[in-house]
Motif scaffolding. Structure first.
Motif, mmCIF file in Angstrom:
data_model
loop_
_atom_site.group_PDB
_atom_site.id
_atom_site.type_symbol
_atom_site.label_atom_id
_atom_site.label_comp_id
_atom_site.label_asym_id
_atom_site.label_seq_id
_atom_site.Cartn_x
_atom_site.Cartn_y
_atom_site.Cartn_z
ATOM 1 N N GLN A 12 -2.409 14.436 -24.407
ATOM 2 C CA GLN A 12 -3.227 13.059 -24.806
ATOM 3 C C GLN A 12 -4.272 13.260 -25.541
ATOM 4 N N ALA A 13 -4.350 12.408 -26.627
ATOM 5 C CA ALA A 13 -5.593 12.529 -27.239
ATOM 6 C C ALA A 13 -6.690 11.591 -26.682
ATOM 7 N N VAL A 14 -6.078 10.534 -26.088
ATOM 8 C CA VAL A 14 -6.596 9.279 -25.689
ATOM 9 C C VAL A 14 -7.517 9.560 -24.396
ATOM 10 N N GLY A 15 -7.245 10.574 -23.498
ATOM 11 C CA GLY A 15 -7.662 10.852 -22.213
ATOM 12 C C GLY A 15 -6.883 11.393 -21.033
ATOM 13 N N ASP A 16 -7.244 11.309 -20.005
ATOM 14 C CA ASP A 16 -6.451 12.027 -18.968
ATOM 15 C C ASP A 16 -5.680 11.109 -17.994
ATOM 16 N N ILE A 17 -4.581 10.622 -18.497
ATOM 17 C CA ILE A 17 -3.884 9.438 -17.903
ATOM 18 C C ILE A 17 -3.153 10.033 -16.456
ATOM 19 N N TRP A 18 -2.517 11.152 -16.668
ATOM 20 C CA TRP A 18 -2.047 11.713 -15.396
ATOM 21 C C TRP A 18 -3.037 12.309 -14.511
ATOM 22 N N GLY A 19 -4.091 12.756 -14.829
ATOM 23 C CA GLY A 19 -4.969 13.157 -13.907
ATOM 24 C C GLY A 19 -5.495 12.146 -13.056
ATOM 25 N N SER A 20 -5.826 11.011 -13.912
ATOM 26 C CA SER A 20 -6.500 9.861 -13.303
ATOM 27 C C SER A 20 -5.521 9.025 -12.496
ATOM 28 N N PHE A 21 -4.189 8.990 -12.976
ATOM 29 C CA PHE A 21 -3.173 8.460 -11.900
ATOM 30 C C PHE A 21 -3.147 9.288 -10.764
ATOM 31 N N SER A 22 -3.063 10.535 -10.709
ATOM 32 C CA SER A 22 -3.166 11.323 -9.414
ATOM 33 C C SER A 22 -4.280 11.046 -8.622
ATOM 34 N N ARG A 23 -5.468 10.905 -9.295
ATOM 35 C CA ARG A 23 -6.401 10.686 -8.526
ATOM 36 C C ARG A 23 -6.753 9.317 -7.774
ATOM 37 N N SER A 24 -6.142 8.055 -8.585
ATOM 38 C CA SER A 24 -6.090 7.077 -8.047
ATOM 39 C C SER A 24 -4.869 6.928 -6.808
ATOM 40 N N LEU A 25 -4.072 7.627 -7.080
ATOM 41 C CA LEU A 25 -2.862 7.731 -5.911
ATOM 42 C C LEU A 25 -3.354 8.356 -4.629
ATOM 43 N N ARG A 26 -4.245 9.370 -4.682
ATOM 44 C CA ARG A 26 -4.885 10.049 -3.533
ATOM 45 C C ARG A 26 -5.751 9.222 -2.962
ATOM 46 N N LEU A 27 -6.813 8.551 -3.705
ATOM 47 C CA LEU A 27 -7.751 7.740 -3.326
ATOM 48 C C LEU A 27 -7.286 6.564 -2.639
ATOM 49 N N GLY A 28 -5.998 5.874 -3.180
ATOM 50 C CA GLY A 28 -5.238 4.719 -2.790
ATOM 51 C C GLY A 28 -4.884 5.191 -1.274
ATOM 52 N N LEU A 29 -4.451 6.309 -1.138
ATOM 53 C CA LEU A 29 -3.746 6.636 0.262
ATOM 54 C C LEU A 29 -4.778 6.806 1.210
ATOM 55 N N MET A 30 -5.990 7.522 0.634
ATOM 56 C CA MET A 30 -7.290 7.766 1.706
ATOM 57 C C MET A 30 -7.687 6.295 2.050
ATOM 58 N N VAL A 31 -7.802 5.415 1.439
ATOM 59 C CA VAL A 31 -8.275 4.060 1.357
ATOM 60 C C VAL A 31 -7.347 3.417 2.531
ATOM 61 N N MET A 32 -5.960 3.514 2.123
ATOM 62 C CA MET A 32 -5.029 2.829 2.927
ATOM 63 C C MET A 32 -4.938 3.213 4.467
ATOM 64 N N VAL A 33 -4.999 4.708 4.649
ATOM 65 C CA VAL A 33 -5.110 5.212 5.996
ATOM 66 C C VAL A 33 -6.425 4.751 6.766
ATOM 67 N N THR A 34 -7.537 4.822 6.068
ATOM 68 C CA THR A 34 -8.836 4.507 6.555
ATOM 69 C C THR A 34 -9.014 2.891 7.058
ATOM 70 N N THR A 35 -8.404 2.071 6.261
ATOM 71 C CA THR A 35 -8.465 0.777 6.296
ATOM 72 C C THR A 35 -7.447 0.381 7.698
ATOM 73 N N VAL A 36 -6.444 0.862 7.615
ATOM 74 C CA VAL A 36 -5.796 0.809 8.725
ATOM 75 C C VAL A 36 -6.115 0.933 10.108
ATOM 76 N N VAL A 37 -6.649 2.100 10.026
ATOM 77 C CA VAL A 37 -7.368 2.663 11.627
ATOM 78 C C VAL A 37 -8.545 1.983 11.795
ATOM 79 N N VAL A 38 -9.367 1.894 10.960
ATOM 80 C CA VAL A 38 -10.604 1.196 11.120
ATOM 81 C C VAL A 38 -10.387 -0.264 11.395
ATOM 82 N N SER A 39 -9.592 -0.970 10.624
ATOM 83 C CA SER A 39 -9.271 -2.259 10.790
ATOM 84 C C SER A 39 -8.669 -2.712 12.257
ATOM 85 N N VAL A 40 -7.706 -1.958 12.541
ATOM 86 C CA VAL A 40 -7.214 -2.024 14.088
ATOM 87 C C VAL A 40 -8.186 -2.014 14.841
ATOM 88 N N MET A 41 -9.044 -0.805 14.918
ATOM 89 C CA MET A 41 -10.113 -0.533 15.924
ATOM 90 C C MET A 41 -11.195 -1.694 15.825
#
Lengths: 279, 287
Positions: free
Chosen positions: A60-89
């Protein structure tokens, strides 16, 4: 069955237009992302090609699309698991009135209504004043949770408002401990709704822009990356990226819906037939 | 009794502790920090602690502030009106005209799926539609409605409202549908039996019983629009401003104290609006 009144057809047409309004633009950029190499951001199509998708996969000349995708994916999974556990509690906690539960509920509502930019600014300032560097996995993660947790909690309220306590009483009567009741009775019953909470948690995080703007640090998440592109990319490559992430979202949503459907079918197959022959 | 009460409190707080922890660290403390920083001063290179009302004086002394707040209310009101109209109609159709539950769920899902995709992409998606050479203009030209392309379709207040409605209508549809599904159908039959017309049923039964859903939808839509900065910036092509953009511009210039002061005023405005609406509806009961 009585015949459909005329209003049905009028409302059905209205609904159809609404769905077209919802999906029309997305479909348009889906088509335009196959624009020929000399094509622009609008119609007409100058031939059909995969050129703009190739561009995405190039260095890329425009930026780091795949790096940002992988961060968003990991962050999404982290938020997902935390949201489920904490919301149920949280949902379980709110089933019984405890001292201060009203205040905590209003605090959660505050998380929903406080403008996203305030959360971003506040968390950013807090971290910088405390001398902690902002990072997508710490400050970004927390900032997103202030929005996904109240959402998850509201879903849990809806779930427990419809929950029949007789099942728990039955389990208790047979000597189940509180933990056993939750583990073997409550959780299996609410499992399909948890999929909903998980889907909310993941997608709200994966698409979040404002709350991560000032809290993600030097490495962008995908929405931030895409937003950056809108200001300096004037080719259909941005449509190609938009199409790809939308397809990705559809795949995720599809997976969740499929799982919910399978769960439901398994449940109705394994479920008891008690009472079925009675009426 | 006392012991049971105490143990209720204990398990309640233990279960709610993670929620409380996240909200305190990432919501309460940050808001307090914003309030504190709103009294600070900005120097050329940094922000310095102070107790200075200058940020607020500047804010309330500037005519721009009032314009921008007015504009914010305008966006909020228009978006509210359109999302309510569309959302109510869609929910009404799903709740009262679709007969099978599977179909209801399927159609509600069709409305919800875009909500799970990226808002920014959905905004970008309007470019080929509304642009000068976009689909809308070509259609209008070829139909002879206009003789030159309209410039105000994209990058205008029209585009801002359109995008707001596009993104936020779902927040009306779902709560309204949720309350409509709970309306006892026999009420409607009874009304029909005693000779009520469709309009009377809608006005005297369905709308009053749907009010909680409308209120919840209203809370979502108003707060999302009032706190927005990205839709306005993108869809107006940076030509219009709302309070969110005022804040984000200050942030862009590293004027954190000034951004914080504006944030505090925005926060109070939002809380007053939400507080007023919450008096009318008990959210917990209505879910």
């Amino acid at each position: 069955m009585e015949p459909r009144p005329r209003s049905f057809y009028i409302l059905a047409a209205f609904f159809g237009l609404y769905v077209l309004f919802l999906y029309g633009p997305t479909i348009t950029i889906g088509i335009l992302s196959f624009q020929g190499p000399s094509g622009g951001l609008t119609f007409p199509m100058n031939g059909v090609s995969l050129n703009w998708f190739h561009e995405l996969f190039k260095q890329q000349a425009v930026g780091d699309i795949w790096g940002s995708f992988s961060r968003s994916l990991r962050l999404g999974l982290m938020v997902m698991v935390t949201t489920v556990v904490v919301s149920v509690m949280g949902g379980l906690a709110f089933r019984k009135r405890f001292a201060g539960s009203g205040a905590l509920f209003y605090l959660a509502i505050a998380g929903l209504v406080i403008p996203s930019i305030l959360v971003s600014l506040g968390v950013g300032l807090f971290f910088s004043q405390a001398g902690i560097p902002v990072h997508w996995a710490t400050s970004g993660f927390g900032a997103q949770l202030t929005w996904t947790l109240p959402f998850g909690l509201l879903v849990m309220f809806a779930v427990f408002n419809r929950f029949n306590p007789a099942y728990e009483e039955a389990a208790r009567d047979q000597g189940a401990s509180p933990w056993q009741t939750v583990r073997h009775v409550v959780l299996p019953i609410i499992l399909p709704s948890l999929l909903g909470v998980a889907l909310f948690g993941f997608t709200l995080s994966y698409d979040e822009f404002a709350r991560t703007l000032l809290t993600s640090g030097s490495k962008n998440t995908l929405p931030l990356e895409i937003y950056g592109m809108t200001t300096n990319v004037t080719t259909p490559v941005i449509f190609a990226l938009g199409t790809l992430t939308t397809v990705f979202s559809f795949v995720i949503i599809g997976l969740f819906l499929l799982t919910a459907w399978v769960l439901n079918r398994r449940r109705s197959r394994h479920g008891s037939d008690a009472g079925k022959g009675m009426v | 009794m006392d012991r049971i009460l105490k143990s209720n409190n204990l398990t309640g707080w233990l279960l709610a502790a993670p929620l409380l922890l996240v909200l305190v660290v990432f919501l309460v403390i940050p808001v307090i920090v914003i309030v504190i920083v709103s009294f600070w001063q900005t120097t050329e290179f940094s922000i310095v602690p102070a107790f200075d009302l200058g940020n607020y004086e500047f804010l309330f002394g500037s005519a721009v502030t009032y314009d921008v707040f007015l504009n914010t209310f305008k966006y909020a009101f228009l978006t509210w009106a359109f999302t309510l109209g569309i959302g109510f109609t869609v929910a009404y159709f799903l709740a009262f005209h679709i007969r099978s539950q599977t179909m209801q769920i399927a159609l509600a899902l069709i409305c919800t799926v875009p909500f799970w995709t990226s808002n920014i992409i959905r905004m970008i998606s309007w470019i080929p539609f509304l642009g000068r050479n976009g689909l809308a203009n070509s259609a209008l030209l070829s139909m002879g409605v206009v003789d030159h392309p309209l410039d105000w379709l994209l990058f205008s207040d029209f585009a801002v409202i359109l995008a707001f409605v596009h993104i936020n209508t779902i927040f009306m549809v779902i709560p309204i549908l949720n309350t409509m599904m709970r309306i006892d159908k026999s009420l409607i039959e009874a009304a029909r039996d005693v000779g009520a017309s469709g309009a009377q049923i809608l006005w005297n039964i369905i709308i009053p019983l749907t009010k909680p859903g409308i209120m919840i939808g209203t809370i979502f839509v108003l707060t999302l629009v009032m706190g927005d900065f990205i839709t306005v910036r993108f869809m107006s092509g940076s030509q219009s401003a709302n309070v969110g953009r005022l804040i984000s511009n200050d942030i862009g210039l590293l004027q954190y104290p000034s951004a914080s002061a504006t944030s505090v005023v925005l926060l109070l405005t939002v809380l007053v609006v939400v507080g007023g609406l919450m008096r009318v509806v008990d959210i917990r009961k209505e879910l």
